[in-house]
Design a protein around this motif. Structure first.
Motif, PDB file in Angstrom:
ATOM      1  N   GLN A  42       0.804  -1.056  -0.110  1.00 44.14           N
ATOM      2  CA  GLN A  42      -0.020   0.071  -0.124  1.00 44.14           C
ATOM      3  C   GLN A  42       0.752   1.265  -0.079  1.00 44.14           C
ATOM      4  OE1 GLN A  42      -3.420   0.064   2.227  1.00 44.14           O
ATOM      5  NE2 GLN A  42      -3.439   2.112   2.731  1.00 44.14           N
ATOM      6  N   GLY A  43       1.039   1.862  -1.214  1.00 43.34           N
ATOM      7  CA  GLY A  43       1.957   3.071  -1.132  1.00 43.34           C
ATOM      8  C   GLY A  43       3.331   2.393  -1.174  1.00 43.34           C
ATOM      9  N   PRO A  44       4.082   3.371  -0.085  1.00 39.04           N
ATOM     10  CA  PRO A  44       5.290   2.738   0.081  1.00 39.04           C
ATOM     11  C   PRO A  44       5.784   1.815   0.771  1.00 39.04           C
ATOM     12  CG  PRO A  44       4.763   4.384   1.641  1.00 39.04           C
ATOM     13  CD  PRO A  44       3.554   4.506   0.697  1.00 39.04           C
ATOM     14  N   ALA A  45       4.426   1.078   1.595  1.00 36.54           N
ATOM     15  CA  ALA A  45       4.587   0.203   2.556  1.00 36.54           C
ATOM     16  C   ALA A  45       4.440  -1.343   2.039  1.00 36.54           C
ATOM     17  CB  ALA A  45       3.912   0.690   3.652  1.00 36.54           C
ATOM     18  N   THR A  46       5.231  -2.221   2.886  1.00 38.57           N
ATOM     19  CA  THR A  46       4.767  -3.648   2.656  1.00 38.57           C
ATOM     20  C   THR A  46       4.623  -4.280   3.884  1.00 38.57           C
ATOM     21  OG1 THR A  46       6.611  -3.753   0.643  1.00 38.57           O
ATOM     22  CG2 THR A  46       5.713  -5.915   1.866  1.00 38.57           C
ATOM     23  N   VAL A  47       3.145  -5.043   3.906  1.00 38.91           N
ATOM     24  CA  VAL A  47       2.601  -5.652   5.018  1.00 38.91           C
ATOM     25  C   VAL A  47       3.658  -6.816   5.618  1.00 38.91           C
ATOM     26  CG1 VAL A  47       1.058  -7.367   3.778  1.00 38.91           C
ATOM     27  CG2 VAL A  47       0.854  -6.389   6.290  1.00 38.91           C
ATOM     28  N   ARG A  48       3.804  -6.884   6.770  1.00 40.15           N
ATOM     29  CA  ARG A  48       4.791  -7.766   7.333  1.00 40.15           C
ATOM     30  C   ARG A  48       3.961  -8.900   8.321  1.00 40.15           C
ATOM     31  NH1 ARG A  48       8.746  -8.162   3.802  1.00 40.15           N
ATOM     32  NH2 ARG A  48       9.449  -5.690   3.234  1.00 40.15           N
ATOM     33  N   CYS A  49       2.911  -8.429   9.002  1.00 40.70           N
ATOM     34  CA  CYS A  49       2.652  -9.283  10.062  1.00 40.70           C
ATOM     35  C   CYS A  49       1.145  -8.864  10.531  1.00 40.70           C
ATOM     36  CB  CYS A  49       3.376  -8.763  11.580  1.00 40.70           C
ATOM     37  SG  CYS A  49       2.784  -9.541  12.847  1.00 40.70           S
ATOM     38  N   GLU A  50      -0.006  -9.718  10.787  1.00 36.21           N
ATOM     39  CA  GLU A  50      -1.127  -9.292  11.124  1.00 36.21           C
ATOM     40  C   GLU A  50      -1.313 -10.055  12.469  1.00 36.21           C
ATOM     41  OE1 GLU A  50      -3.384 -12.751   8.528  1.00 36.21           O
ATOM     42  OE2 GLU A  50      -3.758 -10.518   8.015  1.00 36.21           O
ATOM     43  N   VAL A  51      -2.291  -9.097  13.422  1.00 33.13           N
ATOM     44  CA  VAL A  51      -2.456  -9.603  14.679  1.00 33.13           C
ATOM     45  C   VAL A  51      -4.106  -9.758  14.524  1.00 33.13           C
ATOM     46  CG1 VAL A  51      -2.388  -9.425  17.210  1.00 33.13           C
ATOM     47  CG2 VAL A  51      -0.447  -8.288  15.605  1.00 33.13           C
ATOM     48  N   ASP A  52      -4.576 -11.032  14.679  1.00 30.65           N
ATOM     49  CA  ASP A  52      -5.823 -11.116  14.609  1.00 30.65           C
ATOM     50  C   ASP A  52      -6.748 -10.965  15.703  1.00 30.65           C
ATOM     51  OD1 ASP A  52      -8.379 -12.155  13.659  1.00 30.65           O
ATOM     52  OD2 ASP A  52      -7.633 -14.107  12.955  1.00 30.65           O
ATOM     53  N   ALA A  53      -7.778 -10.214  15.662  1.00 25.89           N
ATOM     54  CA  ALA A  53      -8.773 -10.162  16.879  1.00 25.89           C
ATOM     55  C   ALA A  53      -9.757 -10.789  16.960  1.00 25.89           C
ATOM     56  CB  ALA A  53      -9.321  -8.589  16.438  1.00 25.89           C
ATOM     57  N   LYS A  54      -9.895 -11.821  15.966  1.00 24.66           N
ATOM     58  CA  LYS A  54     -11.294 -12.782  16.032  1.00 24.66           C
ATOM     59  C   LYS A  54     -11.110 -13.838  17.425  1.00 24.66           C
ATOM     60  CE  LYS A  54     -10.836 -15.086  12.202  1.00 24.66           C
ATOM     61  NZ  LYS A  54      -9.802 -14.281  11.696  1.00 24.66           N
ATOM     62  N   PRO A  55     -10.031 -14.244  17.934  1.00 27.95           N
ATOM     63  CA  PRO A  55     -10.246 -14.786  19.352  1.00 27.95           C
ATOM     64  C   PRO A  55     -10.736 -13.971  20.409  1.00 27.95           C
ATOM     65  CG  PRO A  55      -8.046 -15.342  18.003  1.00 27.95           C
ATOM     66  CD  PRO A  55      -8.567 -14.261  17.196  1.00 27.95           C
ATOM     67  N   ALA A  56     -10.412 -12.608  20.148  1.00 27.99           N
ATOM     68  CA  ALA A  56     -10.995 -11.742  21.229  1.00 27.99           C
ATOM     69  C   ALA A  56     -12.213 -11.178  20.986  1.00 27.99           C
ATOM     70  CB  ALA A  56     -10.104 -10.468  21.372  1.00 27.99           C
ATOM     71  N   GLY A  57     -13.013 -11.862  19.979  1.00 29.04           N
ATOM     72  CA  GLY A  57     -14.493 -11.455  19.695  1.00 29.04           C
ATOM     73  C   GLY A  57     -14.598 -10.357  18.931  1.00 29.04           C
ATOM     74  N   HIS A  58     -13.692  -9.931  18.155  1.00 32.22           N
ATOM     75  CA  HIS A  58     -13.705  -8.819  17.070  1.00 32.22           C
ATOM     76  C   HIS A  58     -13.473  -8.987  15.815  1.00 32.22           C
ATOM     77  CE1 HIS A  58     -14.281  -6.171  20.546  1.00 32.22           C
ATOM     78  NE2 HIS A  58     -13.195  -6.694  21.095  1.00 32.22           N
ATOM     79  N   VAL A  59     -13.839  -8.455  14.526  1.00 26.72           N
ATOM     80  CA  VAL A  59     -13.678  -8.810  13.229  1.00 26.72           C
ATOM     81  C   VAL A  59     -12.724  -7.737  12.797  1.00 26.72           C
ATOM     82  CG1 VAL A  59     -14.578  -9.407  10.954  1.00 26.72           C
ATOM     83  CG2 VAL A  59     -15.674  -9.606  12.867  1.00 26.72           C
ATOM     84  N   GLY A  60     -11.441  -7.951  12.801  1.00 26.93           N
ATOM     85  CA  GLY A  60     -10.456  -6.969  12.210  1.00 26.93           C
ATOM     86  C   GLY A  60      -9.144  -7.248  12.758  1.00 26.93           C
ATOM     87  N   PHE A  61      -8.120  -6.601  12.312  1.00 21.71           N
ATOM     88  CA  PHE A  61      -6.655  -6.706  12.416  1.00 21.71           C
ATOM     89  C   PHE A  61      -5.821  -5.815  13.016  1.00 21.71           C
ATOM     90  CE2 PHE A  61      -8.149 -10.395   9.697  1.00 21.71           C
ATOM     91  CZ  PHE A  61      -7.480 -11.401   9.880  1.00 21.71           C
ATOM     92  N   LEU A  62      -4.966  -5.914  13.510  1.00 13.11           N
ATOM     93  CA  LEU A  62      -3.642  -4.881  13.703  1.00 13.11           C
ATOM     94  C   LEU A  62      -2.571  -5.194  12.743  1.00 13.11           C
ATOM     95  CD1 LEU A  62      -3.437  -2.409  15.716  1.00 13.11           C
ATOM     96  CD2 LEU A  62      -1.907  -4.014  16.994  1.00 13.11           C
ATOM     97  N   ARG A  63      -2.453  -4.474  11.607  1.00 14.30           N
ATOM     98  CA  ARG A  63      -1.341  -4.983  10.706  1.00 14.30           C
ATOM     99  C   ARG A  63      -0.084  -4.018  10.874  1.00 14.30           C
ATOM    100  NH1 ARG A  63      -6.133  -6.105   7.263  1.00 14.30           N
ATOM    101  NH2 ARG A  63      -6.231  -8.404   7.003  1.00 14.30           N
ATOM    102  N   VAL A  64       1.065  -4.812  10.586  1.00 14.46           N
ATOM    103  CA  VAL A  64       2.182  -4.240  10.778  1.00 14.46           C
ATOM    104  C   VAL A  64       3.029  -3.892   9.226  1.00 14.46           C
ATOM    105  CG1 VAL A  64       4.611  -4.046  11.858  1.00 14.46           C
ATOM    106  CG2 VAL A  64       2.642  -4.978  13.218  1.00 14.46           C
ATOM    107  N   TRP A  65       3.213  -2.879   8.749  1.00 12.62           N
ATOM    108  CA  TRP A  65       3.829  -2.582   7.533  1.00 12.62           C
ATOM    109  C   TRP A  65       5.207  -2.083   7.766  1.00 12.62           C
ATOM    110  CZ3 TRP A  65       0.500  -3.044   3.153  1.00 12.62           C
ATOM    111  CH2 TRP A  65      -1.000  -3.220   3.437  1.00 12.62           C
ATOM    112  N   THR A  66       6.057  -2.101   6.618  1.00  8.57           N
ATOM    113  CA  THR A  66       7.410  -1.622   6.765  1.00  8.57           C
ATOM    114  C   THR A  66       7.522  -0.835   5.484  1.00  8.57           C
ATOM    115  OG1 THR A  66       8.580  -3.604   5.867  1.00  8.57           O
ATOM    116  CG2 THR A  66       8.482  -3.111   8.327  1.00  8.57           C
ATOM    117  N   ALA A  67       8.239   0.429   5.381  1.00  7.00           N
ATOM    118  CA  ALA A  67       8.693   1.004   4.413  1.00  7.00           C
ATOM    119  C   ALA A  67      10.218   1.298   4.311  1.00  7.00           C
ATOM    120  CB  ALA A  67       7.786   2.333   4.225  1.00  7.00           C
ATOM    121  N   GLY A  68      10.786   2.052   3.441  1.00  6.13           N
ATOM    122  CA  GLY A  68      12.026   2.240   3.447  1.00  6.13           C
ATOM    123  C   GLY A  68      12.640   3.432   4.504  1.00  6.13           C
TER     124      GLY A  68
END
Length: 209
Positions: A91-117
């Motif tokens: 997405q733009g200058p960034a590449t996704v490296r990690c996602e933290v899934d919220a479903k086990p905590a009862g939510h529909v969504g992710f905390l995602r970590v991206w890196t750029a130069g």
């Protein structure tokens, strides 16, 4: 054949959630999710850290570390540099490296970590948001963290399929190894707001490695 991307939910949830990422194997159905706390006039309770993500030996090795909320499940994104999946992993200058899934905590969504130069965090974050379609109400602010100065953004994204807007937010920090962007989306604004404590936990415990 290993697949770096899997469908996270039925079509409606997938479109609302955004990226379809990570894992190996074929398409998996979305597990039954007990809906989390919906937003109210009260401030959501602070999240409790269950583990620290980012260092050697953790699910995602990153230029930073931060606390992960209880029951949230981190997983590295496999083969994010593969050009075949660039539409989902970049997405733009960034590449996704990690996602933290919220479903086990009862939510529909992710905390995602991206890196750029390497470069200013603000520049990378602006490029990240500009690459998102149908954004509005974009607001930036500066703050500090254990990893140094942080640039944070809040904005809304209009989903044409669902015909509604939803809130999103992200923060970015520059490190000697490049810029790190941590983004919180969610199925809709209600889910997003319910997950903010996990986002705030990540930001408040952020440290450079």
């Amino acid at each position: 054949m290993r697949h770096p991307i899997r469908t996270l939910a039925p079509v409606t949830a997938a479109l609302a959630a955004g990226l379809l990422l990570a894992g190996c194997g074929g398409v998996e159905p979305l597990p039954e999710v007990t809906q989390g706390a919906r937003p109210t006039t009260e401030t959501p309770a602070a999240a409790t850290s269950a583990l620290t993500l980012g260092g050697p030996g953790t699910a995602c090795v990153l230029p930073v570390s931060f606390g992960v909320a209880e029951k949230w499940t981190p997983k590295a994104v496999e083969d994010p540099e593969n050009p075949e999946f660039a539409a989902l992993t970049r997405q733009g200058p960034a590449t996704v490296r990690c996602e933290v899934d919220a479903k086990p905590a009862g939510h529909v969504g992710f905390l995602r970590v991206w890196t750029a130069g390497k470069g200013p965090a603000r520049t990378a974050l602006e490029g990240f948001v500009k690459a998102e379609q149908n954004t509005s109400a974009v607001t930036y602010k500066e703050s500090g963290s254990g990893a140094g100065p942080v640039t944070e953004v809040t904005y809304t994204v209009f989903n044409k399929v669902m015909e509604e807007s939803k809130e999103e937010r992200a923060f970015a920090v520059s490190t000697p190894k490049g810029t790190v962007i941590v983004h919180l989306g969610g199925l809709d604004t209600a889910e997003h707001r319910a997950m903010i404590p996990a986002y705030e936990l990540a930001r408040s415990t952020l440290k450079a490695l």
